[in-house]
Design an enzyme around this catalytic site. Sequence first.
Site, PDB file in Angstrom:
ATOM      1  N   HIS A 275      -0.016  -0.755  -7.811  1.00 17.44           N
ATOM      2  CA  HIS A 275      -1.326  -0.718  -8.452  1.00 17.44           C
ATOM      3  C   HIS A 275      -1.350   0.296  -9.587  1.00 17.44           C
ATOM      4  O   HIS A 275      -0.485   1.169  -9.668  1.00 17.44           O
ATOM      5  CB  HIS A 275      -2.399  -0.335  -7.426  1.00 17.44           C
ATOM      6  CG  HIS A 275      -2.155   1.016  -6.821  1.00 17.44           C
ATOM      7  ND1 HIS A 275      -1.233   1.203  -5.796  1.00 17.44           N
ATOM      8  CD2 HIS A 275      -2.661   2.236  -7.112  1.00 17.44           C
ATOM      9  CE1 HIS A 275      -1.201   2.488  -5.488  1.00 17.44           C
ATOM     10  NE2 HIS A 275      -2.046   3.136  -6.274  1.00 17.44           N
TER      11      HIS A 275
ATOM     12  N   HIS B  67      -0.189   4.047 -15.312  1.00 18.31           N
ATOM     13  CA  HIS B  67       1.149   3.829 -14.777  1.00 18.31           C
ATOM     14  C   HIS B  67       1.088   3.094 -13.441  1.00 18.31           C
ATOM     15  O   HIS B  67       0.032   3.033 -12.807  1.00 18.31           O
ATOM     16  CB  HIS B  67       1.884   5.159 -14.595  1.00 18.31           C
ATOM     17  CG  HIS B  67       1.312   5.987 -13.476  1.00 18.31           C
ATOM     18  ND1 HIS B  67       0.161   6.744 -13.628  1.00 18.31           N
ATOM     19  CD2 HIS B  67       1.715   6.170 -12.188  1.00 18.31           C
ATOM     20  CE1 HIS B  67      -0.107   7.355 -12.482  1.00 18.31           C
ATOM     21  NE2 HIS B  67       0.816   7.015 -11.591  1.00 18.31           N
TER      22      HIS B  67
END
Length: 171
Positions: A34, A116
């Site tokens: 995620h 990220h």
Amino acid sequence: MNYGVVIFPSKKLQDLTNSYRKRYDPHYALIPPHLTLKNVFSADDDQIKDIADKLRNVAKNYDPFNLKVYKVSSFQPVNNVIYFKVEPTPELEGLHHDMHKRDVLDDEPEYAFVPHITIAQKLSNDEHSDIYGSLSMLGVNHEETVDRFHLLYQLENGSWTVYETFRLGKE
């Protein structure tokens, strides 16, 4: 109860990420790959209903957008986390900002926002050096459209599950 807000990438990108996470990320079994928009926070049942309403309004202010992953990077020396770097976009920056505003969740982020997707964490310095050395040579070039984000809650066993999904754009 603990909550967080994330974007789940496509199955293709999740599969690529998990091919590394299963070896290098102790959180592999607790949450799918995620991109975190809002780190862990606590709320009770009444508060989370209000927060979900606010997040629904945030989602209406953003149209679906392009997510581009373009290299492997690291947060060292701050910590030994290796990740797929996501190109910052006005939409990602805006979503992150709006989730920390006074009228939504009213707090300051712990770190500067670096979009990220984590592929390795909790590594020793030697492990980090070895793994980052080999992963940084990966040619990563992935693009997809993001049209939703998710409010998650943490179960007693430490794993995370979706509380509610918010679609971007006017419904």
